[in-house]
Design a protein around this motif. Structure first.
Motif, PDB file in Angstrom:
ATOM      1  N   ASN A 114       0.840  -1.195   0.000  1.00 29.90           N
ATOM      2  CA  ASN A 114       0.000   0.000   0.000  1.00 29.90           C
ATOM      3  C   ASN A 114       0.876   1.246   0.000  1.00 29.90           C
ATOM      4  O   ASN A 114       2.037   1.208   0.401  1.00 29.90           O
ATOM      5  N   VAL A 115       0.294   2.329  -0.476  1.00 33.33           N
ATOM      6  CA  VAL A 115       0.995   3.611  -0.572  1.00 33.33           C
ATOM      7  C   VAL A 115       0.087   4.708  -0.031  1.00 33.33           C
ATOM      8  O   VAL A 115      -1.112   4.720  -0.319  1.00 33.33           O
ATOM      9  N   THR A 116       0.662   5.593   0.746  1.00 30.69           N
ATOM     10  CA  THR A 116      -0.054   6.782   1.212  1.00 30.69           C
ATOM     11  C   THR A 116       0.573   8.008   0.554  1.00 30.69           C
ATOM     12  O   THR A 116       1.797   8.172   0.575  1.00 30.69           O
ATOM     13  N   PHE A 117      -0.269   8.839  -0.043  1.00 33.61           N
ATOM     14  CA  PHE A 117       0.187  10.075  -0.679  1.00 33.61           C
ATOM     15  C   PHE A 117      -0.382  11.273   0.078  1.00 33.61           C
ATOM     16  O   PHE A 117      -1.437  11.183   0.702  1.00 33.61           O
ATOM     17  N   VAL A 118       0.328  12.406   0.006  1.00 35.26           N
ATOM     18  CA  VAL A 118      -0.242  13.681   0.451  1.00 35.26           C
ATOM     19  C   VAL A 118      -0.218  14.639  -0.729  1.00 35.26           C
ATOM     20  O   VAL A 118       0.721  14.639  -1.531  1.00 35.26           O
ATOM     21  N   ARG A 119      -1.270  15.431  -0.838  1.00 35.33           N
ATOM     22  CA  ARG A 119      -1.317  16.436  -1.897  1.00 35.33           C
ATOM     23  C   ARG A 119      -0.212  17.462  -1.670  1.00 35.33           C
ATOM     24  O   ARG A 119       0.059  17.838  -0.539  1.00 35.33           O
ATOM     25  N   ALA A 120       0.385  17.922  -2.764  1.00 33.76           N
ATOM     26  CA  ALA A 120       1.551  18.805  -2.653  1.00 33.76           C
ATOM     27  C   ALA A 120       1.404  20.038  -3.545  1.00 33.76           C
ATOM     28  O   ALA A 120       2.188  20.249  -4.474  1.00 33.76           O
ATOM     29  N   PRO A 121       0.408  20.879  -3.273  1.00 32.78           N
ATOM     30  CA  PRO A 121       0.315  22.148  -4.013  1.00 32.78           C
ATOM     31  C   PRO A 121       1.502  23.042  -3.671  1.00 32.78           C
ATOM     32  O   PRO A 121       2.205  22.810  -2.682  1.00 32.78           O
ATOM     33  N   SER A 122       1.693  24.083  -4.453  1.00 34.52           N
ATOM     34  CA  SER A 122       2.870  24.935  -4.275  1.00 34.52           C
ATOM     35  C   SER A 122       2.959  25.545  -2.889  1.00 34.52           C
ATOM     36  O   SER A 122       4.057  25.766  -2.365  1.00 34.52           O
ATOM     37  N   HIS A 123       1.822  25.834  -2.256  1.00 36.95           N
ATOM     38  CA  HIS A 123       1.866  26.504  -0.954  1.00 36.95           C
ATOM     39  C   HIS A 123       2.101  25.527   0.201  1.00 36.95           C
ATOM     40  O   HIS A 123       2.240  25.954   1.345  1.00 36.95           O
ATOM     41  N   ALA A 124       2.141  24.239  -0.071  1.00 36.88           N
ATOM     42  CA  ALA A 124       2.273  23.250   1.006  1.00 36.88           C
ATOM     43  C   ALA A 124       3.693  23.224   1.564  1.00 36.88           C
ATOM     44  O   ALA A 124       4.669  23.445   0.840  1.00 36.88           O
ATOM     45  N   LEU A 125       3.792  22.950   2.852  1.00 34.10           N
ATOM     46  CA  LEU A 125       5.064  22.686   3.506  1.00 34.10           C
ATOM     47  C   LEU A 125       5.057  21.220   3.916  1.00 34.10           C
ATOM     48  O   LEU A 125       4.176  20.781   4.652  1.00 34.10           O
ATOM     49  N   LEU A 126       6.018  20.472   3.438  1.00 37.96           N
ATOM     50  CA  LEU A 126       6.019  19.021   3.585  1.00 37.96           C
ATOM     51  C   LEU A 126       7.190  18.540   4.423  1.00 37.96           C
ATOM     52  O   LEU A 126       8.330  18.954   4.206  1.00 37.96           O
ATOM     53  N   LYS A 127       6.905  17.664   5.370  1.00 33.43           N
ATOM     54  CA  LYS A 127       7.969  17.014   6.129  1.00 33.43           C
ATOM     55  C   LYS A 127       8.491  15.846   5.305  1.00 33.43           C
ATOM     56  O   LYS A 127       7.749  14.927   4.982  1.00 33.43           O
ATOM     57  N   VAL A 128       9.784  15.902   4.970  1.00 37.20           N
ATOM     58  CA  VAL A 128      10.367  14.901   4.073  1.00 37.20           C
ATOM     59  C   VAL A 128      11.652  14.348   4.672  1.00 37.20           C
ATOM     60  O   VAL A 128      12.514  15.115   5.111  1.00 37.20           O
ATOM     61  N   ASN A 129      11.761  13.031   4.687  1.00 37.53           N
ATOM     62  CA  ASN A 129      13.027  12.379   5.032  1.00 37.53           C
ATOM     63  C   ASN A 129      13.862  12.308   3.763  1.00 37.53           C
ATOM     64  O   ASN A 129      13.665  11.427   2.927  1.00 37.53           O
ATOM     65  N   VAL A 130      14.772  13.245   3.609  1.00 42.53           N
ATOM     66  CA  VAL A 130      15.552  13.361   2.370  1.00 42.53           C
ATOM     67  C   VAL A 130      16.763  12.425   2.447  1.00 42.53           C
ATOM     68  O   VAL A 130      17.539  12.483   3.412  1.00 42.53           O
ATOM     69  N   PRO A 131      16.938  11.550   1.436  1.00 42.36           N
ATOM     70  CA  PRO A 131      18.085  10.635   1.463  1.00 42.36           C
ATOM     71  C   PRO A 131      19.407  11.349   1.235  1.00 42.36           C
ATOM     72  O   PRO A 131      19.460  12.399   0.582  1.00 42.36           O
ATOM     73  N   LEU A 132      20.460  10.778   1.795  1.00 42.12           N
ATOM     74  CA  LEU A 132      21.809  11.322   1.653  1.00 42.12           C
ATOM     75  C   LEU A 132      22.597  10.500   0.644  1.00 42.12           C
ATOM     76  O   LEU A 132      22.496   9.271   0.616  1.00 42.12           O
ATOM     77  N   VAL A 133      23.375  11.188  -0.172  1.00 41.93           N
ATOM     78  CA  VAL A 133      24.264  10.531  -1.140  1.00 41.93           C
ATOM     79  C   VAL A 133      25.688  10.953  -0.799  1.00 41.93           C
ATOM     80  O   VAL A 133      26.019  12.142  -0.840  1.00 41.93           O
TER      81      VAL A 133
END
Length: 259
Positions: A154-173
């Motif tokens: 299963n997958v959960t999505f959140v809507r991401a309009p331009s004004h949204a502020l999103l908590k993201v676990n950003v991967p490191l390279v």
């Protein structure tokens, strides 16, 4: 009573939108307006090679038996949420997406990179139909994979309009291992973090963050505050948390080598 609840709900939504926009302005006050962020030239941006519209169909009900039927039919039971901060419930839509499409994207990008990328999602009456129910930009929030087969469950999505502020676990390279002074002396890299959590304006969610190891010597480390990111991103963890460290050989190991 019902009308009163509707009025209170609408007032709360407007208040949350105001807070979200105010927070975005604080993050980047010199910006000409909320939603006007752009990627900087010297920072990673999403590879257009993986730009893809995720196709979905509406789902009328949920539950274990429904989910099992969806998976058997080659579909992944999914859900789309919305709130002004992009984190929690509200405006919930039950959908199903194609298993093969999600599997392909996860295999190509990697699980953590899939969860840090904005996609266009198109909800159609049927997969082969031209009737579009909703077209929206989304961020995958959660992805559950089968423990043995890695098939998406299963997958959960959140809507991401331009004004949204999103908590993201950003991967490191991690880059620069070949010229890292500490590693060239025979030390090893101790990777402490694989992702770092940021509050990101939806228009500039980084696909990953480069971690430069090229100047690290034995015993030196990098902390979260050392990472180079867009100034509009807000770190949601301590800036002093270590990301990695160049670990030297222990004294006992060095003595063994000298014998």
């Amino acid at each position: 009573m019902y009308l009163r609840r509707q009025i209170l709900t609408k007032a709360l939504q407007l208040h949350q939108r105001h807070l979200s926009q105010a927070a975005a302005a604080i993050l980047h006050p010199e910006s000409p307006g909320v939603g006007s962020y752009t990627y900087l030239d010297d920072l990673p941006r999403p590879d257009p090679k993986y730009d893809e519209i995720i196709l979905a169909i509406p789902r009328t009900s949920s539950g274990k038996s429904i989910a099992a039927k969806e998976r058997k039919a080659g579909r992944v039971p999914s859900i789309v949420f919305e709130q002004e901060d992009g984190q929690h419930g509200g405006n919930k839509r039950l959908i199903s997406v194609r298993t093969n499409q999600i599997r392909k994207l996860v295999n190509h990008l990697g699980r953590s990179f899939f969860l840090s990328r904005i996609f266009d999602l198109e909800v159609r009456a049927e997969f082969e139909s031209e009737e579009v129910v909703e077209k929206v930009r989304v961020l995958p929030r959660l992805l559950h994979l089968h423990a043995s087969t890695d098939a998406p469950l299963n997958v959960t999505f959140v809507r991401a309009p331009s004004h949204a502020l999103l908590k993201v676990n950003v991967p490191l390279v991690f880059r620069g291992e070949d010229v890292c002074p500490g590693l060239r002396k025979g030390s090893s890299l101790n990777t402490i973090k694989r992702t770092v959590k940021y509050l990101c304006p939806a228009d500039i969610v980084p696909p990953y963050i480069d971690v430069d190891l090229s100047e690290l010597d034995v015993g030196q480390k990098l902390v979260m505050g050392d990472l180079k990111v867009h100034p509009a991103l807000k770190l949601l963890q301590s800036k002093d948390e270590p990301v990695c460290k160049i670990m030297g050989a222990r004294a006992s190991d060095q003595q063994k080598k000298s014998k």
